[in-house]
Scaffold this motif. Structure first.
Motif, short mmCIF file in Angstrom:
data_model
loop_
_atom_site.label_atom_id
_atom_site.label_comp_id
_atom_site.label_asym_id
_atom_site.label_seq_id
_atom_site.Cartn_x
_atom_site.Cartn_y
_atom_site.Cartn_z
N ILE A 44 -2.52 5.72 -1.40
CA ILE A 44 -2.90 6.79 -0.48
C ILE A 44 -1.63 7.54 -0.09
N ALA A 54 -4.10 0.59 -5.90
CA ALA A 54 -4.61 1.64 -5.02
C ALA A 54 -3.45 2.34 -4.35
N GLN A 85 -7.74 4.67 -6.98
CA GLN A 85 -7.91 3.24 -7.23
C GLN A 85 -7.86 3.04 -8.74
N HIS A 100 -0.89 10.61 2.36
CA HIS A 100 -1.54 11.45 3.37
C HIS A 100 -0.49 12.38 3.98
N PHE A 143 -8.86 -0.75 0.17
CA PHE A 143 -8.61 0.68 0.04
C PHE A 143 -9.31 1.47 1.14
N ALA A 156 2.45 4.20 -3.81
CA ALA A 156 1.13 4.86 -3.86
C ALA A 156 1.02 5.77 -5.06
N THR A 169 -5.49 10.24 -3.24
CA THR A 169 -5.95 8.86 -3.32
C THR A 169 -6.24 8.47 -4.76
N ARG A 198 -7.43 3.66 4.05
CA ARG A 198 -7.63 5.11 4.25
C ARG A 198 -7.82 5.43 5.72
#
Length: 268
Positions: free
Chosen positions: A123, A121, A136, A125, A15, A221, A134, A19
């Motif tokens: 992400i 997990a 987890q 963006h 993770f 995600a 984000t 990122r």
């Protein structure tokens, strides 16, 4: 170290690395974005845009992941790949490509990690918006580092709900669902990015999102972000979403029942 702690460490290492590389990919995509009024894209199908940035970002992320974690598998929207083995990455290099190609800000890079068949997990963006979602598994969901939760909206006449437009839906489906939503008294939206629409449900900006046909890379995600934020989500993976596109309905807890009935989507 126990087995569960070992698993968590494996997830956390991946993770944190993800990122960083997604942030690098976001800078690349932002630098490549066409100016407003000067769209640069080709069409894979009806209103199905692809840009050079889609390909460049996916290639960059895939190569970086392959270098960092050579035993992991990677599936991407543009280049394909596979989801085999224990750790599986799924990337949508630019979700909201039609927005991206026309100089709009509502687009994102979406990268999800699976441990076997379990989303662990995610992400999302959105560099033009300055936002990073984000999560987890078991660690909570966050927007720019701050905890997020699904909304507590009870009254459907105060609700805001998005329905994703798609060229893959049967004729009349969009009109039918939009009418059902309006009959509840809710305010409809359709903003052109499935991943960000799901993220909006997770952070309470929206009270629901429905899309008839959505691909794994669009939701990979978001699934863990939604779960960690306390949203209610239809059983996308259980319905076969890992191998072919399926319907998804994500809702705030108190809008789940009326939206499920109105849209005729089972949430169990």
């Amino acid at each position: 170290m126990t087995v569960s702690n070992t698993h968590h460490a494996s997830h956390s290492v991946r993770f944190q690395a993800a990122r960083s590389l997604v942030a690098d990919a976001a800078k690349k995509a932002l630098a490549m974005q066409p100016a407003p009024g000067k769209p640069q894209a080709s069409l894979k199908g009806h209103q199905d845009y692809v840009t050079e940035a889609d390909k460049a970002v996916e290639l960059f992320v895939t190569q970086e992941l392959n270098g960092l974690f050579p035993d992991d598998s990677v599936l991407g929207e543009e280049q394909g790949g596979n989801i085999t083995g224990r750790f599986r990455w799924v990337i949508d290099p630019i979700d909201g490509t039609s927005n991206y190609a026309r100089g709009r800000n509502r687009w994102c890079i979406s990268l999800g990690l699976f441990d076997g068949d379990t989303p662990v997990a995610g992400i999302i963006h959105a560099p033009a918006l300055g936002e990073v979602f984000t999560a987890q598994k078991g660690q909570g969901a966050f927007l720019n580092g701050r905890p997020i939760k699904a909304s507590q909206t009870h009254n459907m006449k105060e609700a805001m709900v998005e329905i994703g437009w798609s060229p893959y839906v049967p004729e009349g489906w969009f009109q039918e669902k939009m009418t059902a939503l309006l009959d509840l008294g809710a305010m409809p939206r359709s903003l052109g990015s499935g991943a960000l629409a799901l993220a909006d449900v997770a952070c309470g900006r929206s009270d629901g999102y429905l899309e008839k046909v959505i691909f794994l890379w669009d939701v990979s995600a978001a699934l863990v972000i939604l779960k960690e934020a306390g949203a209610v989500v239809s059983p996308y993976l259980e319905m076969g979403g890992a191998s072919k596109p399926q319907t998804i309905l994500a809702c705030a807890p108190h809008t789940a029942l009326p939206l499920s009935h109105a849209f005729k989507v089972d949430l169990s």
